[in-house]
Scaffold this active site. Sequence first.
Site, PDB file in Angstrom:
ATOM      1  N   THR A 132      39.926  75.541 105.824  1.00 38.39           N
ATOM      2  CA  THR A 132      40.832  74.435 105.470  1.00 38.39           C
ATOM      3  C   THR A 132      41.128  74.429 103.970  1.00 38.39           C
ATOM      4  OG1 THR A 132      40.827  72.024 105.222  1.00 38.39           O
ATOM      5  CG2 THR A 132      38.696  73.043 105.434  1.00 38.39           C
ATOM      6  N   ASP A 133      42.250  73.818 103.607  1.00 35.12           N
ATOM      7  CA  ASP A 133      42.569  73.652 102.180  1.00 35.12           C
ATOM      8  C   ASP A 133      41.669  72.594 101.528  1.00 35.12           C
ATOM      9  OD1 ASP A 133      43.633  71.358 103.359  1.00 35.12           O
ATOM     10  OD2 ASP A 133      45.584  71.481 102.350  1.00 35.12           O
ATOM     11  N   GLU A 134      40.951  71.819 102.365  1.00 33.45           N
ATOM     12  CA  GLU A 134      40.157  70.709 101.799  1.00 33.45           C
ATOM     13  C   GLU A 134      38.987  71.205 100.944  1.00 33.45           C
ATOM     14  OE1 GLU A 134      39.570  67.395 104.476  1.00 33.45           O
ATOM     15  OE2 GLU A 134      41.332  67.951 105.645  1.00 33.45           O
ATOM     16  N   TYR A 157      32.604  66.957 105.319  1.00 34.87           N
ATOM     17  CA  TYR A 157      33.345  67.972 106.091  1.00 34.87           C
ATOM     18  C   TYR A 157      33.742  69.137 105.195  1.00 34.87           C
ATOM     19  CZ  TYR A 157      37.465  70.281 108.109  1.00 34.87           C
ATOM     20  OH  TYR A 157      38.375  71.221 108.547  1.00 34.87           O
ATOM     21  N   LYS A 161      32.589  73.126 105.197  1.00 31.27           N
ATOM     22  CA  LYS A 161      33.518  74.246 105.364  1.00 31.27           C
ATOM     23  C   LYS A 161      33.456  75.167 104.134  1.00 31.27           C
ATOM     24  CE  LYS A 161      36.144  75.011 108.222  1.00 31.27           C
ATOM     25  NZ  LYS A 161      36.046  75.742 109.526  1.00 31.27           N
TER      26      LYS A 161
END
Length: 351
Positions: A132-134, A157, A161
């Site tokens: 993810t870009d997060e 989260y 990741k």
Amino acid sequence: MSKHVLITGGAGFIGSHVVRLFVNKYPRYTIVNLDCLTYAGNLANLQDVAGASNYYFEKVNILDAVALNEVFIRYGITDVLHLAAESHVDRSIVSPLDFVYTNVIGTVNLLNVAKENWKSNMDTHRFYHISTDEVYGTLGAEGLFTETTPYSPNSPYSASKASSDHFVRAYHETYHLPTVVSNCSNNYGPYHFPEKLIPLFINNIIHKKPLPVYGDGLYTRDWLFVKDHARAIDLVFHQGKIGETYNVGGFNEWKNIDLVKLLCSLMDEKLNRPAGESAQLITYVKDRPGHDLRYAIDANKINRELGWYPSVTFEEGLSETIDWYLSNGEWLQQVTSGDYQNYYQKMYNPA
Ligand code: NAD
Ligand code: TYD
């Protein structure tokens, strides 16, 4: 060459689109969907391909290294697309350890099993980690995340990741595992579990329930139609360079409140409600702790090197998504009964 592809998390939102694409597009590949079916996993997402002769399902938890190894041996797995994860930020704030177990330890289990099974000739294999870009943290009003933006995760989260991404990198550097990683922005589309913004709000609009906008609603996300993400995953899997990272995004930034207003007006039209009716459901609620202000992706590398670009506009993708939810009431009914009601109560109406 015929491949024996393990897709983890294939019963989830993005995974089910990837499984469908691969089963239909690559009849000579064996596609093994490995998923332990958490609340987010649903075999009803794959009814249309369940009977295909190149499709197999294995109900296995990625925390179970022995079972993972058995699946590798039974199917002679040549390649992995790893999507299994706990994926919802709000749940990670309540239960961070669940995210450490699946996203970090589960990923390391999978890396170990791949490394052991492929050690005699690593080069003919591929381990593709979907992220993810997060992991990059948050942006201010300006700028974009590139593949070289330093990691700075802010939620449990995104921290889990980020950790899994680092392990994938380490297995490439240390053991020469042939890895590739992509980091994508927010997806939306059919089969999306109604805990994330767009499907939750579609469900609430259908039922004329309040639309809980966190904080001032000025948080910004980049949105990508899930089928375009699946197309990107197909390209990166087949043509991405080993050891590389590809950012995937929709070139499509929206402030939450503007997106919600667009959704309300599209749904008023489709439901034959007076213009402005659904927008009256908008309710500002307490903000999410550690809420990232803005995500925005520079997806020029995948565009330049692999020729990928989103195929639909946001309005087209959103319209297709709403139509899908309106014609799949049974699916929506099934996933919002039982535990979902407890989740909703705890998250949005705590005592
Ligand atoms: P999802 O929550 O809809 O699905 C996750 C799937 O993984 C479910 O089918 C679940 O049953 C399975 N799973 C969870 N824990 C497992 C375990 N321990 N063992 C086996 N299976 C397990 O998630 P999604 O939105 O489809 O996301 C898929 C992947 O893409 C995730 O890795 C996520 O981080 C990443 N991603 C998601 C988005 C997004 O907007 N949804 C954006 C970028 C990247
Ligand atoms: P979400 O769909 O949970 O994705 P992510 O947090 O991974 O970006 O949330 C998207 C945006 O919508 C985010 O800024 C939080 C906000 N949001 C709300 O305002 N209300 C909600 O009920 C939810 C689920 C999200």
